[in-house]
Design an enzyme around this catalytic site. Structure first.
Site, PDB file in Angstrom:
ATOM      1  N   LYS A 131       0.851  -1.195   0.000  1.00  0.00           N
ATOM      2  CA  LYS A 131       0.000   0.000   0.000  1.00  0.00           C
ATOM      3  C   LYS A 131       0.879   1.234   0.000  1.00  0.00           C
ATOM      4  CE  LYS A 131      -4.075   1.950   0.468  1.00  0.00           C
ATOM      5  NZ  LYS A 131      -3.606   3.015  -0.444  1.00  0.00           N
TER       6      LYS A 131
ATOM      7  N   LYS B 276       5.339   1.881   8.561  1.00  0.00           N
ATOM      8  CA  LYS B 276       4.134   2.597   8.989  1.00  0.00           C
ATOM      9  C   LYS B 276       2.940   1.660   9.117  1.00  0.00           C
ATOM     10  CE  LYS B 276       3.809   6.410   6.869  1.00  0.00           C
ATOM     11  NZ  LYS B 276       3.550   7.435   5.821  1.00  0.00           N
TER      12      LYS B 276
ATOM     13  N   LYS C 185       5.045   2.123  -3.039  1.00  0.00           N
ATOM     14  CA  LYS C 185       5.085   3.542  -3.406  1.00  0.00           C
ATOM     15  C   LYS C 185       5.281   3.654  -4.914  1.00  0.00           C
ATOM     16  CE  LYS C 185       4.654   7.426  -1.098  1.00  0.00           C
ATOM     17  NZ  LYS C 185       3.715   7.628   0.021  1.00  0.00           N
TER      18      LYS C 185
ATOM     19  N   ASN D 100      -2.488  19.785   1.483  1.00  0.00           N
ATOM     20  CA  ASN D 100      -3.681  19.296   2.146  1.00  0.00           C
ATOM     21  C   ASN D 100      -3.427  18.883   3.597  1.00  0.00           C
ATOM     22  OD1 ASN D 100      -6.555  18.488   1.811  1.00  0.00           O
ATOM     23  ND2 ASN D 100      -5.732  16.462   2.300  1.00  0.00           N
TER      24      ASN D 100
ATOM     25  N   SER E  11      -7.132   5.240   4.282  1.00  0.00           N
ATOM     26  CA  SER E  11      -7.076   4.484   3.030  1.00  0.00           C
ATOM     27  C   SER E  11      -7.455   3.022   3.273  1.00  0.00           C
ATOM     28  CB  SER E  11      -5.675   4.564   2.421  1.00  0.00           C
ATOM     29  OG  SER E  11      -5.503   5.764   1.705  1.00  0.00           O
TER      30      SER E  11
END
Length: 428
Positions: free
Chosen positions: A67, A91, A103, A218, A355
């Site tokens: 992910k 993470k 990534k 953001n 996510s």
């Protein structure tokens, strides 16, 4: 700048020693499982064809499908993508998510492309990566200079290639296309939740705490907005061109409104549609990092605090909203000075957490309302922060070392379950 991937590997080796991780497990984290590099042809508006370089890395999938986001930036490189995928591995393990790390990125300045060229590039990227990603294999998401619309284009292209509906192939999508409520604020809200817990432990008074935020994308906007709502004084913010500083503090929503309308970082205060300039001084990003503030939030790009500028940093607490904003050599200096660093693998984990929630909603076909998303995010972030804090306290570690210790131990448990040298050498 150091080689980002080498620096990331160095950090893993150093921190795995103190965590007592099996060398075989550490070795499994020294290289990515798979790396894809592709030339992406794009028909430009003038009729010509340009080729852009695209990358996708699946680093480690012992805990689940990989992910990680996709960034569009001129400085994207294979080393950067691999480093970011490694950090995503840490993470996801730290947050207890059923994912490994991945990534992606494209070497491009998206500001130079028209909307139609940007769409063609995004679809070209997915055509190149369609056999490399998938809901059970590798799930992309937005990152630097990508957004929900771009994720929607990529999902659409994947579904056209596969001739099926697959909303779970990508997260961070527009809400009408299967996105999750709360995803746009998730990274900033996750960092805010970490700061709130840290403040409780340190006894901070928000109205006496001055904050500088490098970056105004953001994530930076949402963490600054939420902190200001709690009474924190946001005295400096910046974008890629430079920043603004005022000891009186800024109204974050006014700055954001002006940034969206004029594309400029201007010190304004707005009441409804009327905005007026307020007293401030213009500063560079380097000057922002050197401000005498209580809390520094680097929320832009990696390695902005390095060996050559670390001595200028005066903040006693740093919360890493960006990925890898502090180089390893610089961190050693900050640690020696007693600076508290809430590491990126914890502080910016709100994005990948929501996510994950989006992926779950897509798989179940059952959307959640915003309070449920926020409540679950608070649970995940609180649990991870408390685990890191307790390890740091009981084992005498920095928060980064504690975060890596928690993550590496979870990866180690999964890797050891398959069998390591200790099992296969036959002494048992």
């Amino acid at each position: 700048m150091t080689d980002l991937f080498d620096d990331a590997l160095k950090r893993v080796r150093q921190l795995s020693d103190s965590a007592g991780i099996d060398p075989e497990v550490v070795e499994s984290l020294m290289q990515p499982k798979a790396m894809m590099k592709a030339a992406l042809p794009v028909r430009m508006d003038d009729g010509s064809t340009r080729y852009f370089t695209g990358y996708r890395c699946r680093f480690n999938d012992v805990l689940g499908p990989t992910k990680g986001g996709i960034r569009y930036h001129p400085q994207v490189s294979q080393a950067e993508v691999q480093a970011l995928a490694l950090w995503m591995t840490i993470k996801c393990a730290l947050l207890g998510l059923p994912f490994g790390g991945g990534k992606g990125g494209v070497v491009v300045n998206p500001k130079e492309l028209s909307p139609m060229e940007l769409e063609r590039l995004s679809r070209s990227y997915m055509r190149a990566m369609a056999d490399f990603v998938g809901p059970e294999v590798d799930i992309p998401a937005p990152d630097v200079y990508t957004n929900a619309r771009i994720m929607g284009w990529m999902m659409d292209e994947y579904e056209a290639i596969r001739r099926l509906r697959a909303p779970g192939v990508i997260t961070g999508k527009p809400i009408p296309l299967g996105g999750s409520l709360g995803r746009d604020e998730a990274t900033g809200r996750g960092a805010y939740l970490c700061i709130r817990q840290l403040a409780e432990k340190r006894g901070w008074q928000p109205d006496q705490t001055r904050v500088a935020v490098q970056g105004f994308g953001n994530a930076a906007y949402h963490v600054a907005r939420l902190l200001q709502a709690d009474g924190y004084r946001i005295v400096a913010v910046s974008d890629s061109k430079g920043g603004i500083h005022s000891e009186q503090g800024f109204d974050i929503d006014s700055l954001w409104k002006e940034k969206q309308s004029s594309r400029q970082m201007r010190a304004v205060y707005c009441e409804q549609s009327v905005c007026q300039l307020i007293e401030h001084r213009e500063i560079s990003n380097e000057e922002l990092l050197a401000l005498d503030v209580d809390l520094l939030i680097p929320a832009a790009l990696e390695e902005v605090i390095r060996a050559d500028n670390v001595d200028n940093v005066k903040a006693k607490t740093i919360v890493e909203v960006a990925n890898g904003p502090i180089a390893t050599e610089a961190e050693a200096v900050l640690d020696a000075r007693g600076v508290t660093i809430v590491p990126d693998v914890l502080a910016n984990a709100g994005g990948v957490s929501v996510s994950y929630f989006e992926w779950v909603q897509n798989r179940s076909g059952f959307p959640w309302d915003l309070p449920e998303v926020r409540d679950k995010l608070a649970q995940y972030m609180s649990r991870a922060f408390e685990q890191v804090w307790q390890i740091a306290e009981t084992e005498g570690l920095s928060l980064r070392a504690a975060a890596y210790t928690a993550a590496l131990r979870r990866i180690s448990e999964a890797t050891t379950a398959h069998g390591t040298r200790e099992y296969f050498k036959g002494d048992n």
